[in-house]
Design a protein around this motif. Structure first.
Motif, PDB file in Angstrom:
ATOM      1  N   ILE A 279      44.037  13.269  29.668  1.00  0.00           N
ATOM      2  CA  ILE A 279      43.121  12.707  30.660  1.00  0.00           C
ATOM      3  C   ILE A 279      42.713  13.768  31.676  1.00  0.00           C
ATOM      4  N   ALA A 280      43.675  14.560  32.127  1.00  0.00           N
ATOM      5  CA  ALA A 280      43.369  15.599  33.114  1.00  0.00           C
ATOM      6  C   ALA A 280      42.433  16.657  32.531  1.00  0.00           C
ATOM      7  N   VAL A 281      42.708  17.108  31.330  1.00  0.00           N
ATOM      8  CA  VAL A 281      41.926  18.195  30.731  1.00  0.00           C
ATOM      9  C   VAL A 281      40.512  17.743  30.406  1.00  0.00           C
ATOM     10  N   ILE A 282      40.356  16.564  29.811  1.00  0.00           N
ATOM     11  CA  ILE A 282      38.993  16.136  29.463  1.00  0.00           C
ATOM     12  C   ILE A 282      38.197  15.754  30.709  1.00  0.00           C
ATOM     13  N   SER A 283      38.890  15.295  31.749  1.00  0.00           N
ATOM     14  CA  SER A 283      38.187  15.012  33.010  1.00  0.00           C
ATOM     15  C   SER A 283      37.634  16.304  33.604  1.00  0.00           C
ATOM     16  N   PHE A 284      38.430  17.362  33.557  1.00  0.00           N
ATOM     17  CA  PHE A 284      37.967  18.645  34.070  1.00  0.00           C
ATOM     18  C   PHE A 284      36.783  19.153  33.250  1.00  0.00           C
ATOM     19  N   ALA A 285      36.877  19.037  31.917  1.00  0.00           N
ATOM     20  CA  ALA A 285      35.788  19.510  31.058  1.00  0.00           C
ATOM     21  C   ALA A 285      34.504  18.739  31.332  1.00  0.00           C
ATOM     22  N   ALA A 286      34.606  17.436  31.558  1.00  0.00           N
ATOM     23  CA  ALA A 286      33.411  16.647  31.877  1.00  0.00           C
ATOM     24  C   ALA A 286      32.895  16.984  33.274  1.00  0.00           C
ATOM     25  N   TRP A 287      33.801  17.263  34.197  1.00  0.00           N
ATOM     26  CA  TRP A 287      33.420  17.575  35.581  1.00  0.00           C
ATOM     27  C   TRP A 287      32.597  18.859  35.656  1.00  0.00           C
ATOM     28  N   ILE A 288      32.915  19.828  34.789  1.00  0.00           N
ATOM     29  CA  ILE A 288      32.141  21.079  34.801  1.00  0.00           C
ATOM     30  C   ILE A 288      30.884  20.967  33.931  1.00  0.00           C
ATOM     31  N   SER A 289      30.570  19.751  33.510  1.00  0.00           N
ATOM     32  CA  SER A 289      29.352  19.456  32.726  1.00  0.00           C
ATOM     33  C   SER A 289      29.305  20.184  31.394  1.00  0.00           C
ATOM     34  N   ALA A 290      30.429  20.270  30.741  1.00  0.00           N
ATOM     35  CA  ALA A 290      30.465  20.868  29.403  1.00  0.00           C
ATOM     36  C   ALA A 290      29.815  19.908  28.407  1.00  0.00           C
ATOM     37  N   PRO A 291      29.295  20.398  27.301  1.00  0.00           N
ATOM     38  CA  PRO A 291      28.755  19.507  26.264  1.00  0.00           C
ATOM     39  C   PRO A 291      29.832  18.550  25.743  1.00  0.00           C
ATOM     40  N   ILE A 292      29.422  17.449  25.128  1.00  0.00           N
ATOM     41  CA  ILE A 292      30.365  16.394  24.717  1.00  0.00           C
ATOM     42  C   ILE A 292      31.464  16.931  23.811  1.00  0.00           C
ATOM     43  N   GLY A 293      31.149  17.873  22.954  1.00  0.00           N
ATOM     44  CA  GLY A 293      32.160  18.390  22.035  1.00  0.00           C
ATOM     45  C   GLY A 293      33.308  19.098  22.720  1.00  0.00           C
ATOM     46  N   VAL A 294      33.060  19.659  23.907  1.00  0.00           N
ATOM     47  CA  VAL A 294      34.110  20.419  24.597  1.00  0.00           C
ATOM     48  C   VAL A 294      35.261  19.519  25.065  1.00  0.00           C
ATOM     49  N   PRO A 295      34.997  18.395  25.756  1.00  0.00           N
ATOM     50  CA  PRO A 295      36.127  17.528  26.112  1.00  0.00           C
ATOM     51  C   PRO A 295      36.890  17.020  24.890  1.00  0.00           C
ATOM     52  N   LEU A 296      36.173  16.762  23.800  1.00  0.00           N
ATOM     53  CA  LEU A 296      36.853  16.299  22.582  1.00  0.00           C
ATOM     54  C   LEU A 296      37.763  17.387  22.019  1.00  0.00           C
ATOM     55  N   ALA A 297      37.274  18.632  22.007  1.00  0.00           N
ATOM     56  CA  ALA A 297      38.104  19.741  21.534  1.00  0.00           C
ATOM     57  C   ALA A 297      39.293  19.978  22.458  1.00  0.00           C
TER      58      ALA A 297
ATOM     59  N   ALA B  69      30.377   7.305  31.006  1.00  0.00           N
ATOM     60  CA  ALA B  69      30.109   7.524  32.430  1.00  0.00           C
ATOM     61  C   ALA B  69      29.441   8.866  32.696  1.00  0.00           C
ATOM     62  N   THR B  70      29.780   9.881  31.921  1.00  0.00           N
ATOM     63  CA  THR B  70      29.284  11.235  32.191  1.00  0.00           C
ATOM     64  C   THR B  70      28.012  11.567  31.423  1.00  0.00           C
ATOM     65  N   TYR B  71      27.957  11.161  30.169  1.00  0.00           N
ATOM     66  CA  TYR B  71      26.866  11.597  29.306  1.00  0.00           C
ATOM     67  C   TYR B  71      25.843  10.499  29.030  1.00  0.00           C
ATOM     68  N   GLY B  72      26.096   9.305  29.527  1.00  0.00           N
ATOM     69  CA  GLY B  72      25.124   8.222  29.399  1.00  0.00           C
ATOM     70  C   GLY B  72      25.147   7.544  28.042  1.00  0.00           C
ATOM     71  N   ALA B  73      24.204   6.616  27.880  1.00  0.00           N
ATOM     72  CA  ALA B  73      24.160   5.809  26.658  1.00  0.00           C
ATOM     73  C   ALA B  73      23.837   6.653  25.432  1.00  0.00           C
ATOM     74  N   ALA B  74      22.970   7.648  25.591  1.00  0.00           N
ATOM     75  CA  ALA B  74      22.607   8.498  24.442  1.00  0.00           C
ATOM     76  C   ALA B  74      23.817   9.291  23.955  1.00  0.00           C
ATOM     77  N   GLY B  75      24.566   9.872  24.880  1.00  0.00           N
ATOM     78  CA  GLY B  75      25.759  10.627  24.493  1.00  0.00           C
ATOM     79  C   GLY B  75      26.799   9.746  23.834  1.00  0.00           C
ATOM     80  N   LEU B  76      26.993   8.554  24.408  1.00  0.00           N
ATOM     81  CA  LEU B  76      27.966   7.622  23.823  1.00  0.00           C
ATOM     82  C   LEU B  76      27.509   7.170  22.445  1.00  0.00           C
ATOM     83  N   GLY B  77      26.197   6.957  22.287  1.00  0.00           N
ATOM     84  CA  GLY B  77      25.682   6.551  20.986  1.00  0.00           C
ATOM     85  C   GLY B  77      25.890   7.621  19.934  1.00  0.00           C
TER      86      GLY B  77
END
Length: 196
Positions: free
Chosen positions: A131-149, A17-25
Motif C-alpha cells: 500500500i505504501a509503495v503503490i501510493s507513492f508511485a501514484a503520488w508521483i504520477s507514474a503511469p499505471i504499470g509502475v504501481p503494479l510493478a 481515484a488516480t487515473y480515472g475511469a479510463a485508466g480503471l477500464g
C-alpha cells in the motif's frame, strides 16, 4: 490472507481515484485476461503442497509453479496483442501476477510447517508495504504499470523472505532431530541365542 485481499482492493481503488475511469477500464480489461490464466496455470499447487501428507519436496512444486507462470505470461501477452494492447499495464500486471504466484508457493512452505504467526506477520507486512509503495508511485504520477510493478516487487521480496525463512526452519528441524537421536543410548540388538 486478509492482508493480500485488502492490498489488491487498494490497487483497484487507487487506480480509479488516480487515473480515472479510463485508466480503471484499461486495467480491468487486462486483469480480465490475466486472472483466469494465472489461476488456472497456478494448478492449485499451494493447496496440494499444504494438504497432501506424502507430497514431494517443495522444490518440485516451485518448478511446476515457475513453468505455469511462464506459460501464463506468454498467453497474457497473446491476449493483450489481440484484445488489450495496453502494454504498460500488461508489463506491470504481469510482474505483479508472477511475483504473487512465487510468493504464494513460498508461503506455502511456512504454512505447511505450521508457523502461522510468522505467516500472518509476513502477509500483513507485505500488505502494508504494498500500500505504501503503490501510493507513492501514484503520488508521483507514474503511469499505471509502475504501481503494479511496484506491488509485484514487494510481493517478490515477500517470496524471497518466505523461501529463506522456510529453508532455515527445515535445517533447524533436521538438526534438532539428529541431535535428539544422537542423545539416545544405542539400542541393543536382540540376541539370537537363548539365555544360558
Amino acid at each position: 490472507m486478509v492482508g493480500g485481499g485488502i492490498s489488491h482492493w487498494f490497487v483497484v481503488w487507487l487506480i480509479a481515484a488516480t487515473y480515472g475511469a479510463a485508466g480503471l477500464g484499461n486495467y480491468s480489461v487486462v486483469l480480465a485476461g490475466a486472472t483466469p490464466l494465472f489461476i488456472f496455470l497456478g494448478l492449485g499447487l499451494r493447496n496440494v503442497y499444504v494438504s497432501v501428507s506424502g507430497a514431494p519436496r517443495w522444490h518440485y512444486f516451485l518448478r511446476w509453479r515457475i513453468a505455469g507462470l511462464a506459460i501464463a505470461f506468454v498467453l497474457l501477452a497473446v491476449y493483450c496483442l489481440i484484445a488489450a494492447p495496453y502494454w504498460g499495464i500488461f508489463l506491470g500486471l504481469a510482474v505483479m501476477k508472477v511475483a504473487d504466484g512465487f510468493s504464494d508457493i513460498a508461503c506455502a512452505r511456512i504454512q505447511r510447517q505450521g508457523r502461522f504467526t510468522l505467516l500472518g506477520g509476513l502477509t500483513c507486512a507485505n500488505a502494508l508495504a504494498s500500500i505504501a509503495v503503490i501510493s507513492f508511485a501514484a503520488w508521483i504520477s507514474a503511469p499505471i504499470g509502475v504501481p503494479l510493478a511496484c506491488f509485484g516487487a514487494v510481493s517478490f521480496v515477500l517470496g524471497v523472505c518466505a523461501t529463506v525463512l522456510g529453508r532455515s526452519s527445515r535445517f533447524a528441524a533436521e538438526r534438532g532431530r539428529r541431535s535428539i537421536g544422537a542423545g539416545w543410548p544405542p539400542r541393543r540388538a536382540p540376541s539370537r541365542h537363548p539365555p544360558v
